[in-house]
Scaffold this motif. Structure first.
Motif, PDB file in Angstrom:
ATOM      1  N   LEU A  12      -2.663 -18.057  -6.638  1.00  0.00           N
ATOM      2  CA  LEU A  12      -2.082 -16.808  -7.130  1.00  0.00           C
ATOM      3  C   LEU A  12      -1.576 -16.971  -8.564  1.00  0.00           C
ATOM      4  CD1 LEU A  12      -0.123 -15.475  -4.013  1.00  0.00           C
ATOM      5  CD2 LEU A  12      -2.083 -14.408  -5.135  1.00  0.00           C
ATOM      6  N   GLY A  13      -0.965 -18.127  -8.838  1.00  0.00           N
ATOM      7  CA  GLY A  13      -0.478 -18.378 -10.198  1.00  0.00           C
ATOM      8  C   GLY A  13      -1.618 -18.398 -11.193  1.00  0.00           C
ATOM      9  N   LEU A  14      -2.702 -19.080 -10.829  1.00  0.00           N
ATOM     10  CA  LEU A  14      -3.873 -19.141 -11.699  1.00  0.00           C
ATOM     11  C   LEU A  14      -4.502 -17.749 -11.817  1.00  0.00           C
ATOM     12  CD1 LEU A  14      -5.625 -21.143 -13.282  1.00  0.00           C
ATOM     13  CD2 LEU A  14      -7.023 -21.422 -11.238  1.00  0.00           C
ATOM     14  N   ASN A 143       7.917 -23.974  -9.154  1.00  0.00           N
ATOM     15  CA  ASN A 143       8.462 -22.655  -9.512  1.00  0.00           C
ATOM     16  C   ASN A 143       7.681 -21.929 -10.603  1.00  0.00           C
ATOM     17  OD1 ASN A 143      10.454 -22.777  -7.628  1.00  0.00           O
ATOM     18  ND2 ASN A 143      11.906 -23.794  -8.989  1.00  0.00           N
ATOM     19  N   ASP A 144       7.010 -22.704 -11.492  1.00  0.00           N
ATOM     20  CA  ASP A 144       6.316 -22.004 -12.582  1.00  0.00           C
ATOM     21  C   ASP A 144       5.227 -21.060 -12.047  1.00  0.00           C
ATOM     22  OD1 ASP A 144       4.539 -23.910 -11.788  1.00  0.00           O
ATOM     23  OD2 ASP A 144       4.592 -25.074 -13.650  1.00  0.00           O
ATOM     24  N   ARG A 145       4.731 -21.362 -10.830  1.00  0.00           N
ATOM     25  CA  ARG A 145       3.762 -20.447 -10.212  1.00  0.00           C
ATOM     26  C   ARG A 145       4.352 -19.057 -10.059  1.00  0.00           C
ATOM     27  NH1 ARG A 145       1.778 -24.904 -11.301  1.00  0.00           N
ATOM     28  NH2 ARG A 145       0.509 -26.114  -9.861  1.00  0.00           N
ATOM     29  N   PHE A 146       5.622 -19.031  -9.579  1.00  0.00           N
ATOM     30  CA  PHE A 146       6.252 -17.728  -9.342  1.00  0.00           C
ATOM     31  C   PHE A 146       6.427 -16.949 -10.642  1.00  0.00           C
ATOM     32  CE2 PHE A 146       8.007 -20.440  -5.887  1.00  0.00           C
ATOM     33  CZ  PHE A 146       7.323 -19.836  -4.859  1.00  0.00           C
ATOM     34  N   VAL A 147       6.784 -17.690 -11.691  1.00  0.00           N
ATOM     35  CA  VAL A 147       6.973 -17.018 -12.982  1.00  0.00           C
ATOM     36  C   VAL A 147       5.684 -16.318 -13.403  1.00  0.00           C
ATOM     37  CG1 VAL A 147       7.584 -17.340 -15.399  1.00  0.00           C
ATOM     38  CG2 VAL A 147       8.730 -18.679 -13.640  1.00  0.00           C
ATOM     39  N   CYS A 148       4.567 -17.050 -13.283  1.00  0.00           N
ATOM     40  CA  CYS A 148       3.266 -16.463 -13.647  1.00  0.00           C
ATOM     41  C   CYS A 148       2.984 -15.225 -12.804  1.00  0.00           C
ATOM     42  CB  CYS A 148       2.133 -17.469 -13.437  1.00  0.00           C
ATOM     43  SG  CYS A 148       2.188 -18.850 -14.565  1.00  0.00           S
ATOM     44  N   ALA A 211       0.357 -19.737 -19.505  1.00  0.00           N
ATOM     45  CA  ALA A 211      -0.643 -20.774 -19.219  1.00  0.00           C
ATOM     46  C   ALA A 211      -0.156 -22.128 -19.711  1.00  0.00           C
ATOM     47  CB  ALA A 211      -1.972 -20.418 -19.876  1.00  0.00           C
ATOM     48  N   SER A 212       0.519 -22.139 -20.868  1.00  0.00           N
ATOM     49  CA  SER A 212       0.975 -23.419 -21.397  1.00  0.00           C
ATOM     50  C   SER A 212       2.020 -24.041 -20.463  1.00  0.00           C
ATOM     51  CB  SER A 212       1.522 -23.245 -22.811  1.00  0.00           C
ATOM     52  OG  SER A 212       2.654 -22.409 -22.796  1.00  0.00           O
ATOM     53  N   HIS A 213       2.805 -23.198 -19.776  1.00  0.00           N
ATOM     54  CA  HIS A 213       3.753 -23.755 -18.814  1.00  0.00           C
ATOM     55  C   HIS A 213       3.065 -24.137 -17.503  1.00  0.00           C
ATOM     56  CE1 HIS A 213       7.462 -23.250 -21.054  1.00  0.00           C
ATOM     57  NE2 HIS A 213       6.935 -22.137 -21.526  1.00  0.00           N
ATOM     58  N   TYR A 214       2.083 -23.325 -17.117  1.00  0.00           N
ATOM     59  CA  TYR A 214       1.343 -23.605 -15.876  1.00  0.00           C
ATOM     60  C   TYR A 214       0.617 -24.952 -15.987  1.00  0.00           C
ATOM     61  CZ  TYR A 214      -1.958 -22.721 -12.010  1.00  0.00           C
ATOM     62  OH  TYR A 214      -2.693 -22.791 -10.846  1.00  0.00           O
ATOM     63  N   PHE A 215      -0.061 -25.153 -17.120  1.00  0.00           N
ATOM     64  CA  PHE A 215      -0.815 -26.405 -17.281  1.00  0.00           C
ATOM     65  C   PHE A 215       0.036 -27.515 -17.886  1.00  0.00           C
ATOM     66  CE2 PHE A 215      -4.240 -23.146 -17.593  1.00  0.00           C
ATOM     67  CZ  PHE A 215      -4.906 -23.478 -16.435  1.00  0.00           C
ATOM     68  N   GLY A 216       1.149 -27.153 -18.518  1.00  0.00           N
ATOM     69  CA  GLY A 216       2.029 -28.150 -19.107  1.00  0.00           C
ATOM     70  C   GLY A 216       1.683 -28.542 -20.533  1.00  0.00           C
ATOM     71  N   TYR A 217       0.678 -27.922 -21.130  1.00  0.00           N
ATOM     72  CA  TYR A 217       0.318 -28.263 -22.512  1.00  0.00           C
ATOM     73  C   TYR A 217      -0.347 -27.083 -23.209  1.00  0.00           C
ATOM     74  CZ  TYR A 217      -4.501 -28.612 -20.889  1.00  0.00           C
ATOM     75  OH  TYR A 217      -5.719 -28.325 -20.364  1.00  0.00           O
ATOM     76  N   VAL A 218      -0.453 -27.193 -24.521  1.00  0.00           N
ATOM     77  CA  VAL A 218      -1.215 -26.228 -25.318  1.00  0.00           C
ATOM     78  C   VAL A 218      -2.281 -26.996 -26.076  1.00  0.00           C
ATOM     79  CG1 VAL A 218      -1.067 -24.331 -26.964  1.00  0.00           C
ATOM     80  CG2 VAL A 218       0.979 -25.083 -25.768  1.00  0.00           C
ATOM     81  N   SER A 219      -3.503 -26.450 -26.133  1.00  0.00           N
ATOM     82  CA  SER A 219      -4.520 -27.048 -26.992  1.00  0.00           C
ATOM     83  C   SER A 219      -5.394 -25.916 -27.516  1.00  0.00           C
ATOM     84  CB  SER A 219      -5.368 -28.060 -26.220  1.00  0.00           C
ATOM     85  OG  SER A 219      -6.498 -27.436 -25.669  1.00  0.00           O
ATOM     86  N   PRO A 220      -6.081 -26.147 -28.629  1.00  0.00           N
ATOM     87  CA  PRO A 220      -6.920 -25.079 -29.178  1.00  0.00           C
ATOM     88  C   PRO A 220      -7.998 -24.616 -28.189  1.00  0.00           C
ATOM     89  CG  PRO A 220      -6.579 -26.782 -30.809  1.00  0.00           C
ATOM     90  CD  PRO A 220      -6.019 -27.314 -29.526  1.00  0.00           C
TER      91      PRO A 220
END
Lengths: 291, 409, 251
Positions: A12-14, A143-148, A211-220
């Motif tokens: 659901l988060g994804l 918990n980050d799932r719920f936020v998404c 997405a950056s919180h869901y995956f834990g990172y940011v990349s181009p």
């Protein structure tokens, strides 16, 4: 049981992230006939903008997180509005050339992000609560799932309200169905174009921060990888249908998670298979208009 | 598809059809002819002469290219060294292969109006298929290539027959999804067959000696040139065949082709498969030239690169595809060299960052071409020539390529 | 009665050419529409009547001159042309099927004071169905929505494209009545296949063939000329016996 629940919430988060990208894509395509390859770049810019907020303030509390959502959405919206107003508008009605422009823009933008922020992923910290888990039916769901999920539901509700209850919403719904007839009623539909791009860009920018919180990172590359699944979601959901995009986003993401877990990491493959099946039996998608 | 009504899905079948079938030509007498006026322009003497001249120029060019490895020519700024050196030959061979791959993409987009975002799947299938077969089976090169080809033919039929159920932009999305599945599988590295992100290096034991090693770059160059010429000939032949005419007609007006009793679906599938087979062969030679398979060879980026080449050169033109392929490959290589040069390093950030990203420059250039140079490089060249001649009545390739783009929507 | 007798036409079309996907669908068309009454645009199927209408309001690419009430409009975009006082009732109605009847009408309102009352009087059925999705209406009701959209605003001219197409005889009569009512206040350019409706409503006639104008003049005179009608429209010489293209005789 607990595994099923965990997979469900992860899915659901994804799905929430897929929806935030697909909603804009689907509306833009439905109204303007433009397949927007730059949509992933809107998302990536939003993610980096949100990350910059966190980095520059050096803080990871809730206030900063909300601010980063706002900044991310604003960055995505601004980039999208620029794209429509400066590039897309010049090629009114030339759908393939519009697509090519967004393609060139996505190449250039991702390369520019590479240059500015580097090609390696940068890691991101949210409020500490994100890393905690909540127990539901014995499953410990991060918990980050719920936020998404909550954010996506709010965006969906806001979009539905806007489409149903405002004059521009009405113009957009009418335009998705029959654009030329809208102009033939004396309405300048181009304003709706800019608006749809801006809204789509804002949703994507918001999705980028999440997405950056869901995956834990940011990349181009963040936007590009989500974009392809968002394409699949819009085709399965039916091009131009917001509800279709929401249903398909959840279905695709949950299916992907379950297949990844129970069928030995074949999630992506199963999703493409689902796409093929939908095309074979319902080429216009779940809620798409018949053509 | 210039009208608003036509472009907006629901109505396109209705209005497009009635107007397309009932009022094709202008004078009343022509209205009954179902044939297509545009795909078969009257071949006047001027056109024939131009064609002969073109063929002669092409032949001379090929002869020059064949002799290139034996010559000592320098093109500073374009080639890294004199033409006989392996570095230059490698780059030139890459240009040939990319030009050939762009030609196969031209077959899809320029001839059949199919905007595929999954062409890299077949290129990659050629690269990885051959690499995996050579790695795991002890068979010589040619049977290994034959086996790979068989796989590609099956794959192209399956994917093509599903994706062609939709057209226009949905087709683009669906082909992209399939290619992505291929790319994901390669990245996952099942049982270590594909090498994952690292890729696979070419196992050379069963290869003929003359294709192995830097000293034999010359032979690989000739092979690449042969592939380019062969692909050009095949594409020309397909385009002028019955299927090619039918495909062009389908692109312009699918309904009318149906009226003629042809199956648009089968015609498109045929072009799709032929194009896939050709590009997979190019992929196999690419593997030999690069002596390894890398994930980029099956990525969406590669398809996009091919599309960019075709559009840069000019959609709908074979020479455009070739020129676009060569131009892009050389520019990409030069820009990468530039990005790593000291001159760039000393610039302030605002100039250094964009200039050190070749794809930023190429992407921007691409946008500018789409906005301001419809018809690409060949279109621009033709316009220049026409301006010089000031001869009316000739058909702008600009207009032609715009129409192809609109028709594939 | 004829177009030439009017002092100043409301619509003047001069050498209009239009293309769809590179094919010429309107060729060198010139005619005028007088400032009162109904002018019929006639011709066989596919001669470019719909394309002419679409070209006038810029829905398809066109060249030539289009003058509305003395103002050149051929360079304007569609929405501006409509705003300058054109009501358009398209072929096949083109209501927004996923919008309610009320939304369809609200979308069309562009005047400060739309003539809601008039529309409500003309189409009481639509008031009753205002919350219904337009896609669920019958063909006749959809045609009423389409007509109502055009009548809501004060227009200089109405362009009405085959309003009776595919409708039952009873509804055809209703549509004709509505058009006759509307024509009291606004001139109408009407594309119509049903010659009984044309006979009932039209004063002037413009006949197209192969994308060109081949005849202009009085509508009744044209329809009474059996040989001419047969040649240009391909219908039976006897106007009372004609049953062209399956369209039932409505009178």
């Amino acid at each position: 049981m607990s595994t099923v629940v965990l997979l469900l919430f992860t899915g659901l988060g994804l799905g929430a992230l897929y929806f935030l990208v697909a909603a804009g894509l689907s509306l833009i395509y439905g109204l303007m006939g433009v397949l927007n390859f730059a949509h992933g770049a809107f998302l990536t810019l939003g993610a980096f903008a949100g990350w910059e907020v966190a980095r520059r303030t050096g803080s990871d509390d809730w206030g900063i997180f909300l601010l980063s959502l706002l900044v991310g959405a604003a960055a995505g919206a601004a980039f999208a509005a620029f794209t429509e107003f400066v590039l897309i508008r010049r090629l009114y009605q030339r759908h393939i050339e519009q697509l090519l422009i967004t393609l060139g823009l996505s190449l250039a933008a991702v390369a520019l992000f590479d240059g500015i922020w580097g090609t390696d992923p940068v890691f991101i910290q949210g409020p500490a609560w994100f890393k905690d888990t909540t127990e539901i039916f014995g499953a410990r769901v991060p918990n980050d799932r719920f936020v998404c999920i909550i954010a996506a539901v709010l965006v969906l509700l806001a979009m539905v309200f806007f489409l149903k209850n405002t004059r521009y919403g009405m113009i957009i719904r009418a335009g998705v169905e029959n654009r030329s007839m809208v102009t033939a009623l004396g309405i300048d539909v181009r304003k709706a174009f800019t608006l749809v791009f801006t809204i789509g860009g804002a949703a994507a920018g918001l999705g980028g921060v999440l997405a950056s919180h869901y995956f834990g990172y940011v990349s181009p590359m963040l936007g590009g990888s989500l974009l392809i699944f968002a394409f699949i979601v819009t085709v399965i959901g039916g091009l131009g249908s917001l509800t279709g995009a929401a249903i398909a986003a959840v279905a695709v993401a949950v299916l992907q998670q379950f297949a990844n877990f129970y069928l030995g990491g074949t999630g992506d493959f199963v999703v493409v298979l689902a796409l093929a099946l939908v095309l074979l039996f319902r080429p216009s998608g779940l809620l798409g208009r018949t053509s | 598809m210039t009208t608003d009504t036509d472009a907006s899905g629901v109505n396109s079948a209705g209005t497009g059809a009635s107007q397309g079938t009932s009022t094709p030509g202008s004078p009343a007498g022509l209205r009954q002819t179902a044939g297509d006026g545009r795909s078969a322009p009257p071949a006047g003497p001027r056109l024939t002469r131009r064609r002969i001249l073109g063929a002669a120029a092409g032949l001379a060019g090929v002869v020059l290219l064949v002799l290139l490895p034996l010559l000592n020519l320098s093109l500073p700024g374009v080639l890294p060294g004199p033409t006989y050196t392996p570095g230059s030959l490698q780059l030139l061979a890459m240009c040939m292969l990319m030009a050939a791959a762009a030609l196969t993409y031209h077959l899809l987009l320029g001839v059949a109006g199919l905007l595929s975002f999954g062409h890299a799947l077949y290129f990659g299938a050629g690269v990885y298929g051959l690499a995996i077969i050579l790695q795991n089976l002890d068979i010589p090169l040619l049977p290994a290539m034959g086996l790979t080809l068989l796989v590609v033919i099956v794959l192209a039929h399956v994917v093509g027959s599903i994706s062609l159920r939709v057209s226009g932009i949905p087709f683009a999305m669906v082909t992209l999804a399939f290619a992505q599945a291929g790319s994901v599988i390669v990245g996952r590295n099942p049982d270590g067959t594909t090498g994952g992100d690292e890729g696979l290096s070419l196992r050379t034991e069963n290869l003929p000696d003359f294709l192995v090693g830097v000293v034999n770059t010359r032979n690989l160059y000739w092979l690449a040139l042969a592939v380019l010429v062969a692909v050009f000939v095949v594409v020309t032949w397909v385009q002028s065949s019955r299927a090619g005419h039918a495909a062009a007609a389908v692109r312009e007006n699918e309904l009318r082709v149906r009226v003629l009793g042809l199956q648009p679906y089968l015609v498109k599938l045929l072009i799709f498969v032929v194009s896939a087979v050709l590009v997979s062969i190019i992929g196999m030679v690419f593997l030999l030239l690069q002596s390894g398979a890398v994930p980029r060879a099956i990525s969406a980026d590669l398809t996009i690169t091919l599309l960019v080449m075709v559009v840069l050169g000019g959609v709908g033109s074979r020479w455009g595809a070739v020129i676009g392929g060569v131009f892009y490959t050389i520019l990409d290589q030069r820009l990468t060299t530039l990005a790593n040069s000291d001159a760039i390093d000393t610039l302030p950030d605002i100039l250094r960052i964009p200039l050190s990203e070749p794809l930023f420059i190429l992407g921007t250039l691409f946008i500018l071409v789409v906005l301001f140079l419809p018809g690409g490089l060949t279109g621009a060249a033709q316009r220049l020539a026409e301006r010089r001649n000031r001869r009316s009545g000739t058909r702008h390739s600009t207009a032609a390529s715009r129409e192809i783009l609109e028709e594939s929507a | 009665m004829t177009a030439a007798a009017e002092p100043r036409p409301i619509l003047r079309i001069e050498r209009l050419n239009a293309h769809i996907a590179g094919q010429q669908v309107v060729e060198d068309v010139s005619f005028t529409v007088p400032a009162a009454g109904i002018t019929a645009l006639l011709g066989r199927n596919g001669v470019g009547k719909t394309s002419t209408i679409k070209a006038i309001i810029g829905l398809i690419d066109r060249t030539g001159a289009v003058e509305l009430d003395g103002v050149r409009i051929e360079k304007e975009s569609t929405y501006k042309i409509i705003r300058s006082g054109v009501g358009y009732v398209p072929e096949d109605r083109e209501v927004f099927s996923k919008l309610t009847v009320a939304e369809n009408l609200r979308l069309a309102e562009r005047d400060d004071a739309p003539r809601r009352q008039l529309v409500e009087e003309l189409f009481p059925d639509l008031v009753a169905r205002s919350g219904q999705m337009a896609g669920t209406l019958s063909g006749g009701q959809q045609q009423m929505v389409s007509l109502a959209r055009a009548l809501l605003n004060t227009n200089k001219i109405l362009l009405v494209d085959e309003p009776t197409k595919g409708l039952a005889p009873k509804i055809v009569a209703e549509v004709a009545e509505t058009l006759a009512e509307a024509a009291k206040t606004v001139p109408i350019l009407l594309v119509e296949q049903n010659l009984h409706v044309v006979r009932q409503l039209a004063e002037g006639a413009v006949v197209l063939s192969g994308g060109r104008v081949v005849h202009t003049g009085d509508a009744l005179e044209f329809l009474d000329d059996a040989e001419l009608t047969q040649r240009l429209l391909g219908v039976s010489a006897d106007p009372l016996a004609e049953k062209s293209a399956g369209k039932g005789a409505a009178l």
